[in-house]
Design an enzyme around this catalytic site. Sequence first.
Site, PDB file in Angstrom:
ATOM      1  N   ARG A   1      46.747  69.784 -27.205  1.00 17.44           N
ATOM      2  CA  ARG A   1      45.799  70.593 -26.450  1.00 17.44           C
ATOM      3  C   ARG A   1      46.140  70.652 -24.963  1.00 17.44           C
ATOM      4  NH1 ARG A   1      40.332  67.874 -28.489  1.00 17.44           N
ATOM      5  NH2 ARG A   1      41.710  66.062 -28.350  1.00 17.44           N
TER       6      ARG A   1
ATOM      7  N   ASP B   1      48.552  65.112 -30.016  1.00 14.07           N
ATOM      8  CA  ASP B   1      47.557  65.994 -29.397  1.00 14.07           C
ATOM      9  C   ASP B   1      48.288  67.028 -28.549  1.00 14.07           C
ATOM     10  OD1 ASP B   1      45.412  67.202 -28.119  1.00 14.07           O
ATOM     11  OD2 ASP B   1      44.333  65.330 -27.781  1.00 14.07           O
TER      12      ASP B   1
END
EC number: 3.5.4.25
Length: 205
Positions: free
Chosen positions: A128, A126
């Site tokens: 983000r 991930d």
Amino acid sequence: MSIKYVASSKLPTPWGVFTMHGFEDSDTGKEHVALTLGTLDANTPILGRIHSECLTGDALFSLRCDCGFQLQTAMQNIAEAGQGFILYLRQEGRGIGLLNKIRAYELQDQGANTVEANERLGFPADMRKYDMILPMMEKIGIKQVKLMTNNPRKVKAMKELGIEVVERIPLQVGKNRYNEGYLKTKSTELGHMMSEYHFSGDEKE
């Protein structure tokens, strides 16, 4: 901070007429959007969601994930509450971009799970970031939230930015035979807070 507010307009939707606020990140060139509905009071906890862009789920109705279902349910919940917000962040594929997401899907078609596919392409599970949240929240005037999410990283990000998360509201929707493995991986490997009932196959569709 590189986030600049650009403009606002009305956005009629099947659930209600939202106001759409546009933001530009001068460092990345990404364009983010905040949707708001109703009167928002900085001293009142406001129902909302942080939603990362998912073209396949949000616009193309993909059943490989639960993203589009979550977005629509969040908008419906906000409309029913009469007020709320959604921060729509341009972070396709947990930050790897659309074309790399398609490459990851190809690996998933061959048996990899969503985390393994990203890692085989050389990316973290991930990527983000949520630092753009603060100027967006300041612009729309929200300091306390009732956050619709299953992702503990979003709760942590808001708290670290000084935004009070008064309540976390689970958003467990959209399970189907195409995304059961994906949902289980999000729970077991990414720490998403989903009940076993949601991805076990026992839930009615």
